[in-house]
Design a protein around this motif. Structure first.
Motif, mmCIF file in Angstrom:
data_model
loop_
_atom_site.group_PDB
_atom_site.id
_atom_site.type_symbol
_atom_site.label_atom_id
_atom_site.label_comp_id
_atom_site.label_asym_id
_atom_site.label_seq_id
_atom_site.Cartn_x
_atom_site.Cartn_y
_atom_site.Cartn_z
ATOM 1 N N SER A 20 0.835 -1.190 0.000
ATOM 2 C CA SER A 20 0.000 0.000 0.000
ATOM 3 C C SER A 20 0.874 1.245 0.000
ATOM 4 N N THR A 21 0.308 2.360 -0.471
ATOM 5 C CA THR A 21 1.026 3.635 -0.438
ATOM 6 C C THR A 21 0.670 4.442 0.813
ATOM 7 N N ILE A 22 -0.150 3.885 1.678
ATOM 8 C CA ILE A 22 -0.563 4.594 2.885
ATOM 9 C C ILE A 22 0.631 4.942 3.780
ATOM 10 N N PRO A 23 1.594 4.038 4.032
ATOM 11 C CA PRO A 23 2.736 4.447 4.864
ATOM 12 C C PRO A 23 3.505 5.625 4.280
ATOM 13 N N LEU A 24 3.656 5.674 2.972
ATOM 14 C CA LEU A 24 4.342 6.798 2.354
ATOM 15 C C LEU A 24 3.563 8.093 2.579
ATOM 16 N N LEU A 25 2.244 8.025 2.483
ATOM 17 C CA LEU A 25 1.438 9.224 2.726
ATOM 18 C C LEU A 25 1.561 9.680 4.176
ATOM 19 N N PHE A 26 1.617 8.734 5.118
ATOM 20 C CA PHE A 26 1.801 9.097 6.524
ATOM 21 C C PHE A 26 3.167 9.734 6.758
ATOM 22 N N ILE A 27 4.196 9.236 6.094
ATOM 23 C CA ILE A 27 5.531 9.818 6.234
ATOM 24 C C ILE A 27 5.540 11.239 5.686
#
Length: 85
Positions: free
Chosen positions: A51-58
């Motif tokens: 998922s790209t969610i961790p990148l968005l959180f970072i």
């Protein structure tokens, strides 16, 4: 050096907060697929895709941490100037 420490500490705190809150939300909203569980006779762990969610959180954490460090650095600099005219 002070701005860097403020940025690193606020970034680490915000990133940890976002990771814990997203984990809590995902755990609360998880609904297991009963039909899938009945079809697997062996005990295998089934993982989802990446998922790209961790990148968005970072990115969100670093953006908030940057603006927070800029604001705290600016107010502390102004208070230093008032203390030492």
């Amino acid at each position: 050096m002070k701005k860097y420490l403020i940025f690193i500490i606020s970034f680490a705190a915000l990133y940890t907060l976002f990771q814990l809150s997203s984990g809590a939300i995902l755990t609360a909203l998880y609904k297991p697929d009963i039909f899938l569980m009945q079809s697997t006779s062996n005990q295998e762990a089934i993982y989802g895709g990446s998922s790209t969610i961790p990148l968005l959180f970072i990115l969100l954490s670093s953006t908030i941490a940057y603006f927070l460090s800029q604001k705290l650095g600016r107010t502390s600099k102004a208070s230093d100037e008032l203390a030492n005219p």
